[in-house]
Structures are given as C-alpha cells and as structure tokens.
Design a protein around this motif. Structure first.
Motif, PDB file in Angstrom:
ATOM      1  N   LYS A  55       0.824  -1.146   0.171  1.00  0.00           N
ATOM      2  CA  LYS A  55       0.148   0.052  -0.023  1.00  0.00           C
ATOM      3  C   LYS A  55       0.888   1.319   0.027  1.00  0.00           C
ATOM      4  O   LYS A  55       1.845   1.342   0.917  1.00  0.00           O
ATOM      5  CB  LYS A  55      -1.010   0.008   1.247  1.00  0.00           C
ATOM      6  CG  LYS A  55      -1.994   0.868   1.100  1.00  0.00           C
ATOM      7  CD  LYS A  55      -2.900   0.668   2.369  1.00  0.00           C
ATOM      8  CE  LYS A  55      -4.371   1.441   2.068  1.00  0.00           C
ATOM      9  NZ  LYS A  55      -5.196   1.248   3.161  1.00  0.00           N
ATOM     10  N   TYR A  56       0.471   2.231  -1.229  1.00  0.00           N
ATOM     11  CA  TYR A  56       0.993   3.536  -0.937  1.00  0.00           C
ATOM     12  C   TYR A  56       2.372   3.591  -1.789  1.00  0.00           C
ATOM     13  O   TYR A  56       3.011   4.334  -1.836  1.00  0.00           O
ATOM     14  CB  TYR A  56       1.146   4.219   0.345  1.00  0.00           C
ATOM     15  CG  TYR A  56      -0.171   4.411   0.950  1.00  0.00           C
ATOM     16  CD1 TYR A  56      -1.192   5.044   0.518  1.00  0.00           C
ATOM     17  CD2 TYR A  56      -0.361   3.852   2.272  1.00  0.00           C
ATOM     18  CE1 TYR A  56      -2.398   4.848   1.158  1.00  0.00           C
ATOM     19  CE2 TYR A  56      -1.390   4.136   3.140  1.00  0.00           C
ATOM     20  CZ  TYR A  56      -2.378   4.727   2.139  1.00  0.00           C
ATOM     21  OH  TYR A  56      -3.782   4.789   2.908  1.00  0.00           O
ATOM     22  N   THR A  57       2.868   2.406  -2.288  1.00  0.00           N
ATOM     23  CA  THR A  57       4.075   2.415  -2.976  1.00  0.00           C
ATOM     24  C   THR A  57       3.612   2.876  -4.542  1.00  0.00           C
ATOM     25  O   THR A  57       2.419   2.880  -5.021  1.00  0.00           O
ATOM     26  CB  THR A  57       4.740   0.842  -3.193  1.00  0.00           C
ATOM     27  OG1 THR A  57       3.888   0.136  -3.560  1.00  0.00           O
ATOM     28  CG2 THR A  57       5.044   0.548  -1.701  1.00  0.00           C
ATOM     29  N   PRO A  58       4.905   3.224  -5.305  1.00  0.00           N
ATOM     30  CA  PRO A  58       4.407   3.737  -6.560  1.00  0.00           C
ATOM     31  C   PRO A  58       3.640   2.770  -7.427  1.00  0.00           C
ATOM     32  O   PRO A  58       2.702   3.264  -8.205  1.00  0.00           O
ATOM     33  CB  PRO A  58       5.701   4.010  -7.246  1.00  0.00           C
ATOM     34  CG  PRO A  58       6.477   4.356  -5.999  1.00  0.00           C
ATOM     35  CD  PRO A  58       6.048   3.379  -4.803  1.00  0.00           C
ATOM     36  N   GLN A  59       4.097   1.482  -7.387  1.00  0.00           N
ATOM     37  CA  GLN A  59       3.254   0.409  -8.096  1.00  0.00           C
ATOM     38  C   GLN A  59       1.883   0.269  -7.549  1.00  0.00           C
ATOM     39  O   GLN A  59       0.930   0.233  -8.411  1.00  0.00           O
ATOM     40  CB  GLN A  59       4.041  -0.842  -8.119  1.00  0.00           C
ATOM     41  CG  GLN A  59       3.301  -1.985  -9.072  1.00  0.00           C
ATOM     42  CD  GLN A  59       4.264  -3.240  -9.039  1.00  0.00           C
ATOM     43  OE1 GLN A  59       3.924  -4.051 -10.198  1.00  0.00           O
ATOM     44  NE2 GLN A  59       5.254  -3.467  -8.353  1.00  0.00           N
ATOM     45  N   TRP A  60       1.428   0.265  -6.372  1.00  0.00           N
ATOM     46  CA  TRP A  60       0.313   0.272  -5.915  1.00  0.00           C
ATOM     47  C   TRP A  60      -0.605   1.369  -6.094  1.00  0.00           C
ATOM     48  O   TRP A  60      -1.680   1.175  -6.551  1.00  0.00           O
ATOM     49  CB  TRP A  60       0.313   0.224  -4.320  1.00  0.00           C
ATOM     50  CG  TRP A  60      -0.863  -0.126  -3.708  1.00  0.00           C
ATOM     51  CD1 TRP A  60      -1.512  -1.346  -3.301  1.00  0.00           C
ATOM     52  CD2 TRP A  60      -1.878   0.704  -3.190  1.00  0.00           C
ATOM     53  NE1 TRP A  60      -2.585  -1.070  -2.669  1.00  0.00           N
ATOM     54  CE2 TRP A  60      -2.752   0.293  -2.517  1.00  0.00           C
ATOM     55  CE3 TRP A  60      -1.758   2.212  -3.228  1.00  0.00           C
ATOM     56  CZ2 TRP A  60      -3.871   0.961  -1.944  1.00  0.00           C
ATOM     57  CZ3 TRP A  60      -2.746   2.960  -2.559  1.00  0.00           C
ATOM     58  CH2 TRP A  60      -3.849   2.243  -2.021  1.00  0.00           C
TER      59      TRP A  60
END
Length: 474
Positions: free
Chosen positions: A283-288
């Motif tokens: 959650k909240y990573t660039p990919q997500w």
C-alpha cells in the motif's frame, strides 16, 4: 456447518469453467538433461556482415497499438539508429530516428543498444522495415493489431521462464507455428544470471539472437522475473534489473507508470496489465498507486478482456515456490475480483497449472473463510513457467491436489489465448516434451464483464425483435 459445506461444494461445481474435478496429469517426461545450448550452435549465429544488427526485438510502443518500439544491437560501433519502413517489401517510404546506449557489467561491455519508436502506424497492417548500414543492413516485417474494439478477435501466445536450452528451442519453435500474433511473456528471459563474471553479458547476447526469429517479427509484451534482478555483490554489481532495463524497453510512460517494470497496454479487445513481483507493491508504493489509477482507466465496453501478467503465481500447488505469492495475493487479489479480471498469467514455477475461479478475499487474521472459495467474479489463475530453462522442471506437486487446482502437469510447453469476441476466448496449453506440440489442457474462457450481462442482452434482443415485428405489422 454441514449446510454451509454443501452449499460451497454446489457453488464450486457450478462456477468452474471445465465442469471437471481437478486433474494431476500422469504424463511422465522422458529423462534427458536440461542444459544450455553450446554457444557455437547455429541458433546463436551472429549475422553476416561487419557490424550487422543483431538481437532484434519489437514491443508495443504506445497505449493503443499504433506504435512499436524496435530494439537491436550493433557489436562493433554505433552505426545508425535509423529505421526505414514502409508498406511494401524493399520499398521504405518512411524513416524514424532512434538513439543508442551501452553499459558494462563487471568486465563485460555491451554492444551498442539501439531503440527506435515508430508511431502513427495504421491498424491491422503489415509493415516492412530495415535497419543497419550498407551491405550489413537487415530487413524484417511486423503486423500491427486491429484497432481497439470490443469484438476484435486476436490470438496471444503465453510463454514464461524460457532460457536457452534445447527444451527452450522446442518451446519457441512450437509457439512460432501456433498462429498467435503477440507473446505475453511472464518473466525470466535469458537465465544469464546463472553464469558468472563476463559470461553474464555473453549469455544475454546469445539469448537475444536465439529469440530473434520471433521477436524481430512479432510484438513481445515483456515482464521481469527473479532472474532479471542480477544483484551480484561479489562482482560489485548491485543495480537491480540493470541488463534488462538497458536491453528491453517498455511503453511504460504511455500508461503514466513511473517505472518500465510495470505498465499497461490495450491491444485489440484486451487491456493488459503488467505487474512487477520484485518491486515494492504494498500500500502507497508507486506500483500500488499506479495500479489503483490504472484500474479506473479500464473500459470494458472498449476492451472487454482484462488480463494481468505477473511472475510469481498467487495460486500454486507445486512444492517449488509454494506460498511465495501470498503477499501479492493479500495486496492485489481483492482488486482482481472487484474489477473482474478475466485471467492472470504467471510463471516462476517450472510446471503448468490452471485454477478454477476462486478467491480468498474473505479471509483475515481473525475471521472469515480460511480456504479459497468459489467466486464467479474471480480470475482464472494460470501458471506457465514451463518454457524450458536449465533449472529443469518442478516435478513435485503437493498432495492431495487442492480444490482450487483444475489441472497441473510438470512438462515444458506454451499456451495460447484466442479471443473470439467480447464474450468468449479459446485457451490451450500445449505440451512439447514428446517431440511435437500436443494440446493437453483447453477450455472456453467466458468474459466476466460481458458474461454478467448476457441475460440483460438477451432481454434487450428480444425487445428489439418484438419492436421490429410490431413496426413491420404497422
């Protein structure tokens, strides 16, 4: 409790596409070693002529299929990064300018890696192209897909964990005779990381020449696996995905991705999402954050078929890599069900396996169903990590076969997905261990978005017929 179990069993039988209980194939692969093809074999031959282009490969260059990215390597000097192309063989009406780069990996220094974008192409058209200079120029061709349309038919091939063994060659040759137009590649390309020092780069070069008979003529949609990471501190090589990122560009910016490792395209009637299992995805990573927005861009009225590519399988009953996809499942599975993803293709496990439509989204650490349950909104999960690499087959399946597993077999091969229209596609898995391509597992894949509207469409069709009849009588 008994009623709950009976209902679950009934639902499971109702929702499965094949209508059969799970099967573990009894096929036994012949005993012969899986070894890389020697470098002096003709499949790795360097093209004739000084500084002739080699390792030619193309991929989609935009979001909707009106552009291609062409890449190649010149070994001795840069030469020109120009692509000459047109609608007739030998007659090149257009020219596109590209760029080149190179890199080092330990003591290995790559050739000059070219990249050129051809855009503004016509749909459903055959183009001829030429690269290189003078007597060393080489010519190829490619076909663009039909325009994005809900009823556009199209045939994809699916390959994973390919490598460069004799089994890899069998897979590649059988795929090239399949009639498919585009490869959906689910990661682990060359397996060059199984070598050391200078030979890592050498085996990337040999693999590029090995697959060129297909990749120079057909679009391959690339994804990475663990063998592209190449984190090798003993050589002072700690930049992950270095070789892959230099050699295999993707159209990630067209889908507003911030990384070449995850992106999305639309092709014919399919919306294809490529995810990176070895990049941050929680959650909240660039990919997500990118995937959350990309699902909002999916328009099932234009592209009914929603396909996801990832390297690590979420549902896998093989001893090899068992449960490695659990973190991916906990993050992404609810989205797959919410958005009615039709099919998820993965690799990593060197065997073949297909699931029924199940989900485990009701489970949490304090309550909910502890096991996967039938879910008519869930994807079919298919593992095709069976391309033929030197690590060999994953021959040990867990016993008993879990209820979510529809079919599994430890053999080398490839798959095809032939989209017929907005409601149906034909799927085949093809074994090649017995010297010829044999269709072993097949079923009709029903589109989740339009399938849920079939009853509505039938009622609408009936009203249209009645209205026309009424008008004719008047």
């Amino acid at each position: 409790m008994l009623l709950h179990l009976l209902f679950s069993l009934f639902a499971f039988v109702t929702f499965i596409d094949s209508g059969n209980a799970g099967v573990t194939s009894s096929f036994t692969r012949g005993e012969f070693p899986t070894v890389d093809i020697p470098l002096d074999n003709e499949v790795f031959a360097v093209p004739k002529g000084y500084n002739a282009p080699q390792q030619v490969h193309i991929t989609q260059g935009d979001y909707d299929g009106k552009a291609v990215l062409i890449s190649w390597v010149t070994p001795d000097k840069p030469g020109t990064s120009e692509v000459r192309y047109g609608l007739s063989e030998g007659k090149y009406e257009f020219t596109a300018k590209g760029s080149f780069t190179n890199y080092t990996f330990y003591t290995y220094k790559s050739g000059y890696i070219h990249k050129c974008l051809l855009n503004g192409l016509q749909y459903d058209t055959k183009y001829y192209y030429e690269i290189g200079d003078g007597d060393s120029a080489r010519s190829f061709w490619f076909e663009t897909p039909p325009k994005v349309d809900p009823d556009a038919s199209y045939k994809f091939g699916i390959i994973g964990d390919l490598g460069q063994t004799y089994d890899s060659l069998s897979t590649l040759q059988h795929y090239m005779n399949s009639g498919a137009k585009t490869v959906l590649f689910v990661g682990d390309l060359s397996y060059a990381d199984r070598y050391k020092y200078h030979n890592v780069g050498v085996r990337w070069d040999s693999w590029g020449r090995f697959v060129e008979p297909s990749t120079a003529y057909q679009t391959w949609i690339w994804n990475t696996g663990n063998h592209e990471i190449e984190y090798m501190p003993y050589m002072d090589e700690v930049t992950m995905f270095k070789s892959y990122l230099y050699r295999y560009p993707t159209p990630y910016q067209a889908s507003k991705s911030t990384s070449p490792l995850w992106y999305s395209i639309r092709r014919a009637s399919a919306h294809i999402i490529v995810l990176s299992a070895y990049s941050p995805f929680v959650k909240y990573t660039p990919q997500w954050k990118w995937l959350r927005e990309e699902f909002k861009n999916v328009d099932r009225k234009k592209t009914p078929w929603l396909i996801v590519l990832m390297h690590v399988p979420i549902y896998n009953s093989n001893v090899a890599h068992f449960m490695e996809g659990e973190s991916l499942r906990s993050v992404f599975e609810a989205w797959f069900v919410e958005h009615k993803v039709d099919v998820v293709f993965a690799g990593h496990v060197h065997a073949y396996e297909r699931s029924y439509r199940v989900s485990n989204i009701r489970f949490n650490i304090s309550s909910g169903d502890p096991y996967p349950v039938p879910d008519k909104s869930a994807p079919v999960y298919i593992t095709v990590g069976d391309g033929g690499n030197q690590e060999g087959l994953a021959v040990r399946f867990r016993d008993p076969q879990p209820d979510y597993s529809a079919f599994r077999e430890a053999s080398y091969g490839h798959s095809t997905l032939e989209i017929q229209n907005r409601t149906h596609a034909l799927y085949h898995w093809n074994r090649n261990d017995d010297g010829k391509k044999v269709k072993i597992d097949s079923f009709v894949l029903h589109n989740l978005y339009w399938g849920s509207r079939r009853k509505l469409n039938k009622n609408r069709l009936r009203s249209v017929i009645l209205n026309k009849a009424s008008t004719a009588q008047q």
